[in-house]
Scaffold this active site. Structure first.
Site, PDB file in Angstrom:
ATOM      1  N   LYS A  73       0.854  -1.186   0.000  1.00  0.00           N
ATOM      2  CA  LYS A  73       0.000   0.000   0.000  1.00  0.00           C
ATOM      3  C   LYS A  73       0.890   1.235   0.000  1.00  0.00           C
ATOM      4  O   LYS A  73       1.886   1.292   0.733  1.00  0.00           O
ATOM      5  CB  LYS A  73      -0.895   0.004   1.238  1.00  0.00           C
ATOM      6  CG  LYS A  73      -1.830  -1.205   1.311  1.00  0.00           C
ATOM      7  CD  LYS A  73      -2.888  -1.152   0.230  1.00  0.00           C
ATOM      8  CE  LYS A  73      -3.840  -2.333   0.346  1.00  0.00           C
ATOM      9  NZ  LYS A  73      -4.949  -2.227  -0.625  1.00  0.00           N
ATOM     10  N   HIS A 117      -9.262  -8.589  -7.641  1.00  0.00           N
ATOM     11  CA  HIS A 117      -9.183  -8.070  -6.274  1.00  0.00           C
ATOM     12  C   HIS A 117      -9.726  -9.126  -5.322  1.00  0.00           C
ATOM     13  O   HIS A 117     -10.736  -9.768  -5.603  1.00  0.00           O
ATOM     14  CB  HIS A 117     -10.034  -6.804  -6.168  1.00  0.00           C
ATOM     15  CG  HIS A 117     -10.192  -6.299  -4.764  1.00  0.00           C
ATOM     16  ND1 HIS A 117     -11.408  -6.257  -4.117  1.00  0.00           N
ATOM     17  CD2 HIS A 117      -9.280  -5.831  -3.888  1.00  0.00           C
ATOM     18  CE1 HIS A 117     -11.234  -5.762  -2.905  1.00  0.00           C
ATOM     19  NE2 HIS A 117      -9.964  -5.491  -2.732  1.00  0.00           N
TER      20      HIS A 117
END
Lengths: 434, 434
Positions: free
Chosen positions: B218, B349
């Site tokens: 991230k 995802h």
């Protein structure tokens, strides 16, 4: 200082599907509805807002508004741009609720309803209609209301400030002009798909007699019918009145182009919602193929990011913002600024429940303080359900009168709320027992 | 014939915000949640589906699922493509509910949950996992499941049929390969923003030892931190392991380009969600500026119309569909077909609640029957919350094992449902009383 002490949310539905008013190619039987929100305060006026839906699911919309309650109840009553900007940012910025969109659909319309209710409240306290309340703010205050996230490749904060400063001279004159002359309207009333040819012709003729310079027809059901109806409309109103058409998202790109090519001989002014409101590239392809017929969309455009792209791609020549689809006044200000930057006229979507009441504030504010122009701009007018509002929209001589009562005009009469609340109001219980 | 006799919807929430698992630049404190739906039948198995949210608003998502009940209860239990296509069309085609989207946000995720529950039911009756159930359908049956509205400028029904027919030879061999070798996974576990550098390095090393060929970090919180973390990750895993980064929509176009230029020396494999999922043109501009770094998005892409444009504009090199964001298996089939048409690999995802469980079926089905390829494709893996599912995803040696139990794997254990139901389950009432 007064506080917001409660949020009340009502599911209000009008049984419009019993008639064919409001019928189009995608929405054959709408029951025009509002998820209606009241911000209760412990002193001074309350604030009123709504999200518009067309029936089933209005309860879901109401639930989405209720989910925002923790952000609102307990706040000081907003009275200025700083508070109205902070509220909008708090609602849009809730990271858990954001997952439900982000910034689209039910969750985003809920934010719009609450933000607009807060504007209603602030304007009531100021003793001004929202359009004048906002037009009294400085360019710096107005810019502080806008969320520029995802916009900077098309519109920076500095550019927005420049647009607003350029419109500062003449604000007072334009406000006076609006209060004197109102704002141009166009009429959708003649053109619902469910109407007979005779009714279409009669209503089109009446619209011209009433002073409208443009009417709009719903299309996209049956090509042969549309050609005939467009011909009737054109022959009825003559060459000088604009006739727009609206397909309500019925087509794919190639069918939009083919269908509109058949209607082109009757000089349609714009084709509205030719395809999916999500399809920026599709609208661009249609616009290129159909020029000089304008492409218009917006009532289902979910947020400023999609409007940004429609403008960047040259996909629309008319931007049809909606008062209750996006995140309220703040995001509509962003959209007005984008339109001004790209020099595209804004002709808001209206009709439904309360949209005429709300959206006139946005167009009048735009003329006063953003674009500074009303050229080629008009607001949709459907003469329907206004009797339920305490400050109803009024159109005479083809023009919206300027609202003068304090607030954003979303408030409904108490008797309406009692009668049309779903499913327990008498309008619905009496039907069920018939 | 058995019928669907009831729909049960539960609001299930896991208190994941107590740890920093799942933290990223836009979602600092998610409580991973599911609006969970059970289709009860009067004979044979029930069907299970879910929509994933991250906490607040899961009740709104549940309400949106409940709004679909009239379309579902009373139906014959679906067992084939005809019934599964008809159900999807009925849900998407409800003209009143459509206003709440259209085809986006809460209302559309609700459709996805119900459609997937219907697939679960049909596959259970067939005694097959969904990926094998679907891979047993003919190209004509598969095409009949797809809503081609708004797609025809990029993918026609005939082109879809051609793609599926081209993948018919070798289906059996690829199914056997999946059952033997599973499907490539990549790991996001090392890279959450809330983790220390030491934890990042340790988990990255572990991921390589576990057989993963790609990890993901991230980014988007703080540039200096990101450069340091990316450097640690690259030095830990070496040059041959792919390191993708994920900004979770944090940036505007210019900041995405500037930020990623700073990370480029560490060879990021893709940048995921650099900006708004709605911004097709923004992604295209970023992709052009950052090539050869790939641009990836999809977990928040609302429907097939936006995926179509991302592909048309060359805006993505990796398509990240999500099992629970769009309108269920049927719309994901449309998205797989679009990806195959544009020759863009699909790397779904996953993570959240149940997404790993569901999405493996889609990738395995794609390899078996649509793209016929697994080159440059992998499924996200987060080792989190799987213990709550009756048919949990299992990854070993960096590969998802093929699920073999009948259904779509969304079913949770009864004990989980009892414990984590919000707000009345003991997981939540015990916290409140602490």
């Amino acid at each position: 200082m007064a506080k917001i002490v409660g949020m009340e949310v009502l599911d209000v539905r009008f049984p419009t599907s019993r008639e064919l008013d409001g019928s189009d190619a995608m929405n054959p039987d709408p029951d025009y509805s509002a998820a209606y929100v009241v911000l209760h305060t412990d002193g001074g006026p309350d604030g009123y807002g709504l999200a518009f839906t067309i029936g089933r699911g209005n309860d879901v919309q109401a639930a989405a508004i209720r989910a925002l309650e923790p952000h609102v109840v307990g706040l000081d009553v907003p009275t200025d741009a700083a508070a109205l900007g902070a509220l909008s940012r708090a609602l849009v910025g809730d990271s858990q609720l954001r997952w439900l969109g982000p910034e689209k659909g039910v969750a985003h319309m809920a934010i719009g309803a609450v933000v607009n209710a807060a504007w209603d409240l602030a304007a009531r306290i100021a003793g001004l209609p929202v359009w004048r309340f906002a037009a009294g703010m400085s360019p710096e205050e107005l810019v502080s209301l806008v969320d520029f996230r995802y916009l900077s490749d098309a519109l920076t904060e500095q550019e927005a400030l420049d647009i607003l400063r350029a419109a500062e001279p003449g604000r007072a004159e334009r406000i006076a002009k609006i209060e004197r002359d109102g704002y141009r309207a166009y009429s959708t009333s003649p053109g619902w798909l469910g109407y007979s040819d005779a009714k279409l012709a009669r209503l089109a003729e009446q619209a011209v007699a009433d002073g409208f310079e443009m009417i709009k027809l719903k299309v996209g059901g049956d090509l042969e019918d549309d050609v005939r109806r467009m011909k009737i409309a054109r022959e009825t109103v003559g060459a000088d009145i604009r006739v727009a058409v609206d397909a309500n998202q019925r087509w794919d790109v190639s069918s939009a182009i083919a269908w509109m090519t058949e209607l082109a001989p009757y000089d349609p002014y714009w084709i509205e919602e030719p395809t999916s409101p999500d399809d920026v590239l599709g609208h661009a392809a249609i616009a290129k193929a159909l020029a000089p017929i304008r492409v218009a969309t917006g009532e289902h455009v979910q947020n400023r990011v999609v409007f940004k792209q429609l403008l960047q791609a040259g996909a629309i020549s008319v931007l049809q913002l909606d008062a209750a689809r996006v995140g309220g006044f703040n995001e509509n200000l962003a959209i007005l600024l984008l339109a001004a930057k790209f020099d595209v006229p804004v002709c808001p979507h209206a009709g439904g429940v309360g949209l005429c009441e709300l959206v006139r504030h946005l167009s009048m504010f735009d003329f006063a303080a953003v674009s500074g122009s009303d050229a080629d701009r008009s607001i949709e007018w459907v003469d329907h359900l206004h009797e339920h509002f305490t400050d109803p929209a009024v159109v005479t001589g083809g023009r919206y009168l300027a609202p003068s009562a304090p607030g954003f005009s979303a408030r409904m009469h108490d008797a309406t709320l009692r009668r049309f609340t779903f499913p327990d109001g008498p309008e619905w219980t009496e039907i069920d027992s018939e």
